[in-house]
Structure formats: structure tokens, C-alpha cells
Design a protein around this motif. Structure first.
Motif, PDB file in Angstrom:
ATOM      1  N   UNK A   1      -6.583 -36.515   1.157  1.00  0.00           N
ATOM      2  CA  UNK A   1      -5.645 -37.027   0.161  1.00  0.00           C
ATOM      3  C   UNK A   1      -6.424 -37.263  -1.128  1.00  0.00           C
ATOM      4  N   UNK A   2      -5.778 -37.802  -2.113  1.00  0.00           N
ATOM      5  CA  UNK A   2      -6.448 -37.996  -3.387  1.00  0.00           C
ATOM      6  C   UNK A   2      -7.320 -39.234  -3.427  1.00  0.00           C
ATOM      7  N   UNK A   3      -7.342 -39.993  -2.349  1.00  0.00           N
ATOM      8  CA  UNK A   3      -8.105 -41.239  -2.354  1.00  0.00           C
ATOM      9  C   UNK A   3      -9.209 -41.193  -1.308  1.00  0.00           C
ATOM     10  N   UNK A   4     -10.304 -41.863  -1.556  1.00  0.00           N
ATOM     11  CA  UNK A   4     -11.359 -41.911  -0.543  1.00  0.00           C
ATOM     12  C   UNK A   4     -10.863 -42.650   0.701  1.00  0.00           C
ATOM     13  N   UNK A   5     -11.244 -42.129   1.865  1.00  0.00           N
ATOM     14  CA  UNK A   5     -10.907 -42.863   3.076  1.00  0.00           C
ATOM     15  C   UNK A   5     -11.930 -43.967   3.303  1.00  0.00           C
ATOM     16  N   UNK A   6     -13.152 -43.671   2.957  1.00  0.00           N
ATOM     17  CA  UNK A   6     -14.191 -44.682   3.120  1.00  0.00           C
ATOM     18  C   UNK A   6     -15.309 -44.365   2.138  1.00  0.00           C
ATOM     19  N   UNK A   7     -15.767 -45.378   1.440  1.00  0.00           N
ATOM     20  CA  UNK A   7     -16.943 -45.244   0.580  1.00  0.00           C
ATOM     21  C   UNK A   7     -17.928 -46.302   1.026  1.00  0.00           C
ATOM     22  N   UNK A   8     -19.048 -45.854   1.532  1.00  0.00           N
ATOM     23  CA  UNK A   8     -20.066 -46.815   1.929  1.00  0.00           C
ATOM     24  C   UNK A   8     -21.268 -46.629   1.007  1.00  0.00           C
ATOM     25  N   UNK A   9     -21.754 -47.729   0.477  1.00  0.00           N
ATOM     26  CA  UNK A   9     -22.975 -47.661  -0.315  1.00  0.00           C
ATOM     27  C   UNK A   9     -24.103 -48.192   0.527  1.00  0.00           C
ATOM     28  N   UNK A  10     -25.203 -47.490   0.490  1.00  0.00           N
ATOM     29  CA  UNK A  10     -26.420 -48.058   1.082  1.00  0.00           C
ATOM     30  C   UNK A  10     -27.228 -48.648  -0.063  1.00  0.00           C
ATOM     31  N   UNK A  11     -27.145 -49.960  -0.251  1.00  0.00           N
ATOM     32  CA  UNK A  11     -27.852 -50.558  -1.378  1.00  0.00           C
ATOM     33  C   UNK A  11     -29.310 -50.806  -1.031  1.00  0.00           C
ATOM     34  N   UNK A  12     -30.231 -50.250  -1.793  1.00  0.00           N
ATOM     35  CA  UNK A  12     -31.640 -50.395  -1.413  1.00  0.00           C
ATOM     36  C   UNK A  12     -32.106 -51.846  -1.350  1.00  0.00           C
ATOM     37  N   UNK A  13     -31.642 -52.690  -2.275  1.00  0.00           N
ATOM     38  CA  UNK A  13     -32.240 -54.026  -2.290  1.00  0.00           C
ATOM     39  C   UNK A  13     -31.654 -54.926  -1.213  1.00  0.00           C
ATOM     40  N   UNK A  14     -30.546 -54.519  -0.596  1.00  0.00           N
ATOM     41  CA  UNK A  14     -30.019 -55.276   0.538  1.00  0.00           C
ATOM     42  C   UNK A  14     -31.066 -55.326   1.650  1.00  0.00           C
ATOM     43  N   UNK A  15     -31.712 -54.189   1.878  1.00  0.00           N
ATOM     44  CA  UNK A  15     -32.725 -54.152   2.935  1.00  0.00           C
ATOM     45  C   UNK A  15     -34.006 -54.835   2.480  1.00  0.00           C
ATOM     46  N   UNK A  16     -34.279 -54.747   1.189  1.00  0.00           N
ATOM     47  CA  UNK A  16     -35.417 -55.497   0.659  1.00  0.00           C
ATOM     48  C   UNK A  16     -35.232 -56.982   0.888  1.00  0.00           C
ATOM     49  N   UNK A  17     -33.999 -57.442   0.672  1.00  0.00           N
ATOM     50  CA  UNK A  17     -33.730 -58.871   0.865  1.00  0.00           C
ATOM     51  C   UNK A  17     -33.841 -59.254   2.332  1.00  0.00           C
ATOM     52  N   UNK A  18     -33.437 -58.324   3.227  1.00  0.00           N
ATOM     53  CA  UNK A  18     -33.532 -58.674   4.646  1.00  0.00           C
ATOM     54  C   UNK A  18     -34.994 -58.787   5.063  1.00  0.00           C
TER      55      UNK A  18
END
Lengths: 366, 412, 172
Positions: free
Chosen positions: B365-382
Motif C-alpha cells: 500500500x502507500x504506507x509503511x507497514x513497519x519502520x524500525x530504526x536501529x539507533x546507534x546510541x541506544x546501544x551505546x547507552x546500554x
């Protein structure tokens, strides 16, 4: 009559110190802007009619006005008395130390000899170092009374730091006392009026460069400024011991910081840079360059030059401290302690022993 | 009223603990650092357990800036997600833009004109420079070296001005489009970049003099926040944090995209994985980015900056106003969105903080079904909880500065 | 070595027979689909196999297919430190009661990633040391990235919490 002159002098000194402290805030703002390629404080002109920028008016008048009219916030469960007392305890010793600081030679006006020093104490140096160590109580009290863990951490840091650096400072002062053989500040300055090898002014720094470096470093640590601003560093402890302060009380802390800068500069100037002495200018004989016949100058001019020279030197060291603050990053707490106890203390001690030995040898050689 | 009671009971608890503690020096102090702490950007909280100033344990709480990025992306069309990507890493928004577009293009299977690819690389590197300048400047400021921070801000300002001239905005650029770029760059573009680069070089020289051989600075940075290679891989650290440990892993080299395979640059690595290495790696990366920028400027081809593909790309305004087909095309793409073929893709590129991944799922369809971002600093923070253990509060500020947590990206 | 999906699926199926590994197509990556029960074994195999050396943890995420298939898909993303290539491992869990074993003991980074999946999709990772919400707050109701969660739903305001009397995270 004596007490009147003393009173006028004290009042004058206090006014000058307070004004200078406020002015230093402006110097710091503009100076840091200069260092950092910024414009700095630029929003002040009187009613917009002055053709030039009066940035310092801002810090002299607008800032105190703003700070003292702000809400004086006291956190719940704080010790209200201690909270109110702390800034006063911090500010008071910083200002009264200047009483023993000579800012000129004695002058005779209408047959009366006036010593240009608010209080002529025989134990001037002791008085100054005793009062300087009072400042720590204000910080400890501020941190404890605020009922805030950050403030407590800041005050613990502050007390540990100030006590450790006072030791190094005290020991380097001892070597100066040995050198001059007196505790009277005025006498110390007078003895720096001679010439060394006929050309060099006999300033303390040429006799005691190590003590000078130690005193200046410990002095900056005493004033709690970068690189020693650990009791209040904002990226770690929010604002350290004055986290819970606002309005006038906070202004008092700021003012005491700047007054301490002036105090340290005054101390360094008096002990190491000839105080009010102008090189080759003698209070009685006038200008006497080496190898030339003395040129007599009017007494008033000599006094003005001497007082001016003291002011210029003090300002120079104030600016130096501000420059240091905008150049260096800060230490970590344990590194600071290491520096104080493991490096500066032994060096100061060695310097003192060496000074004592040299003086002993010279005395015996005579 | 209940608040007072709670406070009372807390005070009573505290006194009880005080009375029962055998040795007052062994007592552990709990401290909430943040979110309204100067070092915490208002977007993070550390729950610290302290012995004096030594950190025994640190629990990190993120999410203060959560906006529901992924949910929002599912509501609009594919192109409407582009402005959201600006707000991920707001220190280098152009990189997010381009990597998202690149991911969608790969899912659609469309080719980007060469000029657009070059322009993307060029602007990505400019964004990387400004991101590193921000990180290094703020990192130095957190150690008390304000002047370095201001110098770096000054150079960054020129890059932001360039960004404003090219895209119309300093931070919220929205310059990428599926298929290329929103519009071509202005004529004085190259001059602006050269001026910014010149100033950046000067700033780097000054900062190096101020910091590199500064004993206080090196004492604060060397050996702080150590992380081994194994730990770094296990935590999913990428970018400067991983390279500081000595692993020369850079998506631009490992899986080249855009035209990075035509660029000549090196991947700087550290040796120990401490804070100083992180600083030095970022510092060196700025120099490498400058090299890439210069190569791009030299090789820049002419031609269009957006693909000629009516299915995915908006027609030029001339056609929209001049022909019925153009108008309909425009209408369909705006209202229904581009029809990305059903399928899924994981695409990642090297953002300033590390590997920025997009996992996209389309249902046709014209809309994303799922958009996932892998944010680099999220893992840095973990990894931060592990990094700070055993160090002191001042080190926490320094380590946190070098992790370069960007709230918009970490919390999405 | 270059990783291709069919080859990878065969290797995984040989190493972990219970996984029932099958390849699927996604542009540019090696990609396999496995049974949910075999996640830990497969990830461990992929990490420790010297040829693959998928030692860099990249991501754990999920997609909600509960409307069409009644399932939630979990995607594990790893990268090889030998060839620099990326591998996607996909598994499916029942959307009504999604449970799967944690891999946070294999990859430390999975700790937060799994917490986020739990936060957003309600997938429970068994054996996870700290299965709490991460981006949203404790009192939040529902899991927002599920398709069944309305886009514009408002959450009730939660009363302010005294951080001293009632700390969060709760003491364990």
C-alpha cells in the motif's frame, strides 16, 4: 582621629574590593568572549542614549539588582538558619582580608603620617591566612544546610580541597616569612624596594620562584576556579554547594568567589611582585634608574604611581586567573588530591627547608 | 498531604538505616542524576549507587524524549516519514534523511542519479563533521574546557549555515527524497563548504594544541571508560565507540553504499577502547570526512538530482501546472503515497554515531507497514552502565559525553 | 566467505536440527527463518561458528502480523566480523501470548533491544534479567507498536511519584 582614618580607609578598601569583584565579572564575561571568538555581554547602554556600549554597567548595576530582587528560594527541609548564614560566612572573610593588604607607602598629610593600609597588623600574613581558611566553613555549611545530595557532595569536595591546598599555601608562605623575616605586610613590601645586582628590582619572585608558583596554584584552588572548580562544577554536581541557592544569597557566593580572586592576586602581588613598589621609584628619592642620578618627583605623584602600580599588578593577576579558567579543563577529584598532597606539599616543604638552609648559611657567613 | 507523609516516612527510613548501619563510612549513597542535570540534556536519568564518589552501580533510564517515531511513520506515506527522520539524530539530520531514502529506494529498486549520490555523500560527510564537532565540543565542555566547545561551535555554525542555504533549514532539513534530492544546490554551495572546511581545519588545529598534550585533559581521558573488543561487539557498539577498541569496522567500507566505494579515505581506529581513543577517533574522522568532501567536490558530476521515475518521484512543477498527467501524478503521489512493492529490507549506513539501520516492511500500500530504526546510541547507552562501573561521577560525565547520546535518536 | 541465504539455512539446519531453518529473500542480506524454540541455539551457533563469526550484535526487533496471521515476527540482526556481511534471523511467535527465550546472555546489547520489543509489542523474553519497559513509563497501558493499538489513543495521566518514597526502578 586614628580610628577615623582607619575607618575611612577600611570603607574605601571594601568599596574598591566589592566594585572590583563586580567588575571582574564583566572582565570575565568579556574576556571569555574574547578568548572564544564571541561577542559577549553586549546588552547595556544607559537609556540607549550613550553612543558606546556600557557592558560593565550591566554587571555593576543590572546584575546585582536582578539577583537581589529575585525570589530567595529555600528548599523544604533545609536548615534555614544555616542556609542563610552560609553565604555571609563565605563572603565576610574574603572581604576583610584586604584590611591587612598594603596598597601604598605611608604618606604624611598635614603633619600626620598615614599608612596606606587599612589596618597595620604586625601579624598581617597570619591574619590573612587565618581568614582565608575561614571561607571553607561557608561552603561546608551551604552544602549541609541545603539538604541536597549534590550540594553535600560539593561541600565535601570543597572542604577537602581547600584544606589540602591551604597546607601547600601555608608552607610556601612560611618560606616567604623566612625570607623577609617579618609577618608585617608593609615591611615585606618595603624590603622589596631594593635592587638586586643593581638592576633587578628585589621582588620576592626572584628569590622564591617555586613558592610563587605554588602560592598561585594553591590560590586558584582556594578560589575554586577551573581547573580546580570541583566544588561547583556544573557538568558533574549541577552547581555544587550552591545548587539550592538563588537570588541575593547566590550573588553573595559569586561575589565571594571574585573577592577571593582579588585577594589571591593581592597576596601574590604583595609577596612576590613588590606590592605597591614601582621599579626604580623610591618613596623619598624619586625616580632613580640604575647608573643615573635620581630625579626628584612630587610626593603626591609618587603615591599615586605606587597605588596605581598595586592596582595594575592586582588586575594583571586577576586577568591571569581568568585566562587560566578559560584555557584549561578541570581535574578529577582524586587527581586534584594527588596533586595537592603528593606533589605540591613535598615541593613546598623542600622549598621551605632549602630556604631555611640558605638563610642560615648566609647569616653565618656574615 | 500524602506527599508530606511520604517524605516523613522516607526521612524515618533514612534515620533507621543510619542507626542500624554499623560503619557510617560503608554506607552506600543513592543518587538520582538527571533528567534535569546539566550533563543529562534533560533526556536521561542515571540511578547511581555511590561509595563516596565511586560508582558501584549505575542504572540508566531512557525514554524521556520518546515521541513514537515508529508508530508515526506507519500513519503517513513513505515520503511523510522523511521529516521525522530529521528529528532522529538532530546533530546530523542529513545522514538520517539519506539513509532512509536509500533504504526505500533499494526496496523499490530504483536507481539514483549519479549527481544525487555524490551530493548525498558530500552532505552526509558535512553532517558527520558537524556531529563530531558537536560531540567533541560538548565532551570537552563537560570536562571544563569551554573554549574548545565554543571554537567547535563556531565551525559547526558555518556548516549549519551551509545547510540552511542548501536545504532551507539548519536542523530540520528534510532534503532527501525517494529517488534523489528535493532540489539542486545553489551556485555558491561549493564556496560555502570550502569556507566551512577551512575554518574547521583551523579549529581542529587550535583544539589539538589546547587538548592533545594537555596533561589535565589526557589524565581525565586516558584509561577511562574502558571497553574490550569482545564487550563492544556484544553490546552492539558501532561507529567511533567500536573503532576506539581497535576494530576497523565502518559500514562505508564493509558494505559501501551511495558512492563511498569511489572515495579514498581511511578508517581511524584506537588501541585501548578508552575515552581518549573515542575522542581521538572522532577527531581523526573529521579529517577523513574533509578528505571525502574535497574528493566529492572535485568529482561532482552534472545532471539531474532526482530520478526520472513517475511511479516514485513527484513530477516537476512545470508538468503539474501544465499537463493533466502531471497533475494527476502529483495528486496520486501526494494523497496515496508512493506504492513501494511489498517486501522487506534491512538497510544500514554509517551515521556519525555508528551504524544507523532501517528495517522497512511494505505491504504494497502507500504506507509503511513497519519502520524500525536501529539507533546507534541506544546501544551505546546500554553499554554505559558497564562502562562507568568503578569510575567516578566526573568520569560519568566524560564517558557519557563521548558516548554522544542524542535524545531524539536514542528515544525516538 | 560470502553468505548466501540458502547456504546459511543449510548450515543452520545441520547444526541445530530442531530449528527447521529456511531461507527467505531480502535484498542484500543473508536471511533465514527458524522455529522460535531454537532461537538461542541458532544465535549461539551463528556467533561461535568460526566461518560466519557473526559476533557484532546489531538489532532485535519485531513486526506485528496479528491481523493477517495472528503472529508477531521477531527479527534478529547480526553482522559478521569476517566478511562484514549482515544476517537476518527471523522467527514467529503467537500474537496472543508471545513468549520466546532471551538471548541477552549471548549478546549484552540484546538486553535493551529485547526490553524495547517487550515495551512496544508485549513479547515476553523468558530468562531476561530485567524485563521492564524501557522507553515508556511503568504505568503505560498496552503496547503501542501493535497494530491493534489505536494511533491517537490517549493514556490516563499518572499521579506524580515521589522518587524518594517510591523509587523506580523498584528495588530488586
Amino acid at each position: 582621629m586614628e580610628w577615623l582614618i582607619g575607618g575611612i580607609e577600611s570603607l574605601g578598601v571594601i568599596l574598591v574590593v566589592l566594585t572590583l569583584s563586580a567588575l571582574l565579572l564583566w572582565v570575565e564575561r568579556k574576556g571569555s568572549a574574547l578568548v572564544q571568538n564571541r561577542v559577549g555581554a553586549n546588552r547595556a547602554s544607559v537609556l540607549g542614549i550613550m553612543p558606546f556600549n556600557l557592558g560593565f554597567m550591566n554587571t555593576l548595576m543590572a546584575d546585582p539588582l536582578k539577583l537581589f530582587t529575585k525570589e530567595d528560594f529555600v528548599p523544604a527541609n533545609a536548615d534555614r538558619l544555616g542556609h542563610a548564614l552560609a553565604p555571609c560566612i563565605a563572603l565576610f572573610p574574603a572581604i576583610v582580608t584586604f584590611a591587612a593588604m598594603p596598597f601604598g607607602d605611608s604618606v604624611s598629610v598635614a603633619g600626620r603620617v598615614i599608612n596606606l593600609q587599612a589596618v597595620n597588623l604586625d601579624v598581617g600574613l597570619l591574619y590573612i591566612s587565618a581568614l582565608a581558611s575561614m571561607g571553607v566553613y561557608g561552603i561546608v555549611l551551604a552544602g549541609w544546610a541545603s539538604n541536597n545530595r549534590w550540594a553535600l557532595l560539593g561541600s565535601i569536595r570543597g572542604s577537602a580541597q581547600m584544606i589540602s591546598y591551604e597546607l601547600a599555601m601555608g608552607i610556601s608562605l612560611v618560606s616567604m616569612i623566612l625570607l623577609y623575616g617579618t609577618l608585617d605586610m608593609q615591611e615585606m613590601v618595603r624590603s622589596q624596594g631594593k635592587l638586586l645586582f643593581g638592576v633587578l628590582p628585589a621582588w620576592g619572585v626572584f628569590y622564591q620562584p617555586v613558592a610563587f608558583l605554588i602560592l598561585l596554584t594553591a590560590g586558584i584552588a582556594e578560589t575554586k576556579r577551573v581547573p580546580f572548580d570541583l566544588p561547583e562544577c556544573e557538568s558533574e554536581l549541577i552547581a555544587g554547594y550552591y545548587t539550592e541557592y538563588s537570588g541575593g544569597k547566590q550573588a553573595c557566593f559569586m561575589l565571594s568567589d571574585f573577592a577571593e580572586i582579588v585577594m589571591v592576586s593581592g597576596l601574590v602581588t604583595t609577596l612576590f611582585f613588590g606590592g605597591w613598589q614601582v621599579p626604580y621609584l623610591d618613596s623619598n628619592a624619586g625616580l632613580s634608574l640604575p647608573g643615573m642620578t635620581p630625579v626628584a618627583l612630587p610626593g603626591a605623584l609618587i603615591t599615586a604611581l605606587q597605588v596605581g602600580s598595586f592596582g595594575v599588578k592586582v588586575l594583571f593577576f586577576c586577568c591571569l586567573q581568568i585566562l587560566v579558567r578559560w584555557t584549561l579543563p578541570r581535574f578529577r577529584y582524586d587527581q586534584l588530591m594527588n596533586l595537592g598532597w603528593k606533589k605540591m606539599m613535598p615541593i613546598a616543604l623542600l622549598n621551605m627547608v632549602a630556604t631555611a638552609l640558605v638563610i642560615l648559611l648566609v647569616e653565618q657567613g656574615r | 498531604m500524602s506527599d508530606d507523609k511520604a517524605r516523613e516516612s522516607a526521612g524515618a527510613q533514612f534515620r533507621k538505616a543510619e542507626a542500624t548501619a554499623a560503619d557510617p563510612l560503608s554506607e552506600i549513597m543513592e543518587l538520582q542524576m538527571g533528567p534535569s542535570h546539566p550533563a543529562c540534556h534533560g533526556t536521561i536519568k542515571f540511578h547511581l549507587r555511590l561509595d563516596g564518589e565511586n560508582i558501584i552501580a549505575c542504572e540508566t533510564e531512557v525514554g524521556y524524549l520518546h515521541r513514537g517515531f515508529e508508530k508515526m511513520c506507519e500513519q503517513g506515506t513513505w515520503n511523510q516519514a522523511i521529516p521525522y527522520t530529521d528529528r532522529l539524530n538532530y546533530a546530523s539530520p542529513l545522514i538520517n534523511n539519506f539513509i532512509f531514502c536509500e533504504a526505500v529506494e533499494r526496496l523499490c529498486g530504483i536507481e539514483v542519479p549519479e549527481r544525487a549520490s555524490y551530493m548525498r555523500v558530500l552532505l552526509s560527510e558535512c553532517a558527520r563533521i558537524s556531529d563530531h564537532l558537536t560531540c567533541l565540543g560538548m565532551g570537552a565542555t563537560e570536562l571544563g574546557a569551554f573554549t574548545v566547545g565554543f571554537y567547535m561551535n563556531e565551525a559547526r555554525e558555518l556548516l549549519y549555515n551551509m545547510s540552511a542555504r542548501v536545504t532551507g533549514a539548519r536542523v530540520t532539513v528534510s532534503y532527501g527524497r525517494v529517488g534523489g534530492l528535493a532540489r539542486d544546490v545553489p551556485d555558491d554551495f561549493a564556496d560555502m563548504i570550502r569556507a566551512a572546511i577551512k575554518r574547521t581545519n583551523e579549529v581542529l588545529r587550535d583544539s589539538e594544541k589546547l587538548l592533545e598534550r594537555n596533561r589535565i585533559f589526557t589524565d581525565r581521558m586516558v584509561g577511562i571508560g574502558l571497553m574490550s573488543q569482545e564487550q563492544a561487539l556484544s553490546f552492539g557498539l558501532t561507529g567511533p565507540l567500536l573503532r576506539a577498541t581497535g576494530i576497523a569496522y565502518d559500514v562505508r567500507k564493509a558494505a559501501p553504499y551511495m558512492v563511498y566505494d569511489r572515495m579514498d579515505f581511511e578508517v581511524p581506529v584506537g588501541t585501548k577502547g578508552d575515552n581518549f581513543d573515542r575522542f581521538a577517533v572522532r577527531f581523526e574522522e573529521i579529517k577523513q570526512s574533509i578528505r571525502i568532501v574535497e574528493q566529492c567536490l572535485a568529482q561532482m558530476p552534472g545532471g539531474p538530482v532526482i530520478a526520472d521515475n513517475a511511479a516514485y518521484v513527484l513530477p516537476p512543477k512545470k508538468d503539474v501546472y501544465g499537463s493533466i498527467e502531471g497533475l494527476m501524478n502529483h495528486f496520486k503521489i501526494i494523497v496515496e503515497g508512493i506504492r513501494v512493492p511489498a517486501g522487506e529490507i534491512y538497510f544500514s549506513g554509517e551515521a556519525a554515531n555508528g551504524e544507523l539501520g532501517f528495517y522497512l516492511v511494505s505491504d504494497g500500500s502507500g504506507r509503511p507497514y513497519r519502520v524500525r530504526v536501529r539507533p546507534p546510541c541506544f546501544y551505546g547507552m546500554s553499554a554505559l552502565e558497564t562502562m562507568v562501573k568503578g569510575y567516578m561521577i566526573p568520569d560519568l560525565a566524560a564517558i557519557f559525553g563521548m558516548v554522544n547520546m542524542i535524545g531524539g535518536e536514542c528515544d525516538r | 566467505m560470502a553468505i548466501n541465504s540458502a547456504d546459511l539455512a543449510a548450515r543452520v539446519a545441520a547444526a541445530v536440527p530442531s530449528s527447521g531453518a529456511e531461507c527467505f529473500v531480502t535484498p542484500g542480506d543473508g536471511a533465514i527463518e527458524i522455529a522460535a524454540a531454537a532461537v538461542v541455539d541458532v544465535v549461539r551457533f551463528l556467533r561461535d561458528d568460526p566461518d560466519l563469526a557473526l559476533r557484532l550484535f546489531l538489532d532485535v526487533t519485531a513486526v506485528d502480523y496479528q491481523d493477517s496471521r495472528g503472529q508477531i515476527e521477531l527479527i534478529y540482526v547480526l553482522r559478521s566480523m569476517v566478511s562484514g556481511e549482515r544476517v537476518l534471523v527471523k522467527t514467529r511467535v503467537d500474537a496472543a501470548a508471545p513468549r520466546v527465550a532471551t538471548i541477552s546472555h549471548l549478546f549484552a546489547g540484546a538486553n535493551w533491544a529485547e526490553r524495547e520489543v517487550y515495551d512496544m509489542f508485549g513479547v515476553h523474553f523468558e530468562g531476561h534479567p530485567n524485563m521492564r519497559r524501557i522507553l515508556l513509563y511503568e504505568e503505560f497501558q498496552g503496547h503501542p507498536l501493535r497494530k491493534s493499538y489505536p494511533y491517537q489513543k490517549r493514556q490516563p495521566l499518572t499521579p506524580e511519584r515521589d522518587p524518594i518514597a517510591d523509587p523506580w526502578p523498584k528495588k530488586r
